[in-house]
Design an enzyme around this catalytic site. Structure first.
Site, mmCIF file in Angstrom:
data_model
loop_
_atom_site.group_PDB
_atom_site.id
_atom_site.type_symbol
_atom_site.label_atom_id
_atom_site.label_comp_id
_atom_site.label_asym_id
_atom_site.label_seq_id
_atom_site.Cartn_x
_atom_site.Cartn_y
_atom_site.Cartn_z
ATOM 1 N N HIS A 48 28.659 78.101 38.393
ATOM 2 C CA HIS A 48 27.649 77.098 38.756
ATOM 3 C C HIS A 48 26.903 77.479 40.025
ATOM 4 C CE1 HIS A 48 29.202 74.334 35.649
ATOM 5 N NE2 HIS A 48 30.311 75.013 35.893
ATOM 6 N N HIS A 52 21.713 78.411 36.607
ATOM 7 C CA HIS A 52 22.713 78.436 35.538
ATOM 8 C C HIS A 52 22.479 77.311 34.537
ATOM 9 C CE1 HIS A 52 24.364 75.424 38.319
ATOM 10 N NE2 HIS A 52 25.014 74.930 37.288
ATOM 11 N N ASP A 54 24.529 74.385 32.168
ATOM 12 C CA ASP A 54 25.775 73.640 31.971
ATOM 13 C C ASP A 54 25.971 73.388 30.482
ATOM 14 O OD1 ASP A 54 26.328 73.366 34.664
ATOM 15 O OD2 ASP A 54 25.674 71.280 34.798
ATOM 16 N N HIS A 58 31.637 71.245 30.639
ATOM 17 C CA HIS A 58 31.628 71.061 32.099
ATOM 18 C C HIS A 58 32.030 69.635 32.494
ATOM 19 C CE1 HIS A 58 30.612 71.494 36.242
ATOM 20 N NE2 HIS A 58 29.407 70.995 36.187
ATOM 21 N N HIS A 158 24.850 63.761 33.996
ATOM 22 C CA HIS A 158 25.334 64.898 33.201
ATOM 23 C C HIS A 158 25.829 64.408 31.831
ATOM 24 C CE1 HIS A 158 25.775 67.519 36.857
ATOM 25 N NE2 HIS A 158 25.720 68.494 35.986
ATOM 26 N N GLU A 170 20.129 74.265 35.992
ATOM 27 C CA GLU A 170 20.207 73.885 37.409
ATOM 28 C C GLU A 170 19.936 75.111 38.278
ATOM 29 O OE1 GLU A 170 23.483 70.311 36.938
ATOM 30 O OE2 GLU A 170 24.213 72.358 37.117
HETATM 31 ZN ZN LIG Z 1 26.346 73.176 36.847
#
Ligand SMILES: [Zn+2]
Length: 207
Positions: A48, A52, A54, A58, A158, A170
């Site tokens: 992270h 990157h 997700d 995660h 998220h 992100e």
């Molecule tokens: Zn992340």
């Protein structure tokens, strides 16, 4: 096609999530010309750190890894929204005036791209904004923060997005990008069985 790099450069001094030492990349030299005939480096890094993607795992126990993500979900038309006027968090109200359609991939440009706040009180997407994006049926969202949300241990933004199969990018850098339509190319490293992957991301502008 003109290309704009929107990736964070990986270096020992790069901004990392909340400034935590464990998020800092470690670059070492495995060998150089004093020890052999080649120069080789090693990178140790939390997945992270930097730019990157997700995957659901995660935040959701038993969720998908990055494996099912298709390149076509990350190589596509996108819209950049300039929300640089937002001081703390992006809410439903900040997004309601924007043209958001089903299947859009949206990148949120904030003052994170121009001010030195990434390790502290960075601008983030709150759960009301995430809910609006989910209602509109977008395919992906990106932000110029190292996490899409902040200071909420339940991670509602998220979970709202990942549970709907919406991609999350992100650690984007959008300082050189104006609001508008672009072509997104985001390529995650192909790593088996993981909840995130470093990404090289750039935007194309048709000339
Ligand atoms: Zn992340």
């Amino acid at each position: 096609m003109k290309l704009i790099d929107i990736s964070t450069e990986i270096s020992a001094g790069m901004p990392v999530y909340k400034g935590r030492a464990a998020k800092r990349p470690v670059l070492t030299i495995d060998g150089d010309f004093s020890t052999g005939t080649v120069y080789e480096s090693r990178l140790e890094m939390n997945l992270h750190t930097g730019t990157h993607i997700d995957a659901p795992l995660h935040m959701i126990p038993g969720g998908d890894t990055t494996a099912p993500i298709l390149l076509s979900q990350l190589v596509c038309d996108c819209k950049v929204f300039d929300l640089s006027q937002v001081t703390e968090k992006i809410t439903r109200g900040d997004l309601e005036g924007k043209v958001i359609e089903a299947g859009d991939f949206i990148l949120l440009k904030t003052r994170n791209s121009s001010e030195d706040i990434l390790e502290g009180k960075y601008v983030y997407l709150d759960e009301t904004g995430a809910a609006l994006l989910r209602e509109r049926g977008i395919k992906g969202i990106g932000i110029d923060a190292l996490s899409i949300e902040r200071d909420n241990p339940d991670h509602p933004a998220h979970i709202i997005l990942l549970s709907a199969g919406i991609q999350i990018l992100e650690g984007l850098r959008l300082g050189d990008v104006e609001e508008g339509k672009y072509f997104l190319i985001a390529a995650p490293l192909k790593i088996a069985g993981v909840e995130a992957a470093p990404v090289r991301a750039f935007l194309g502008i048709k000339e």
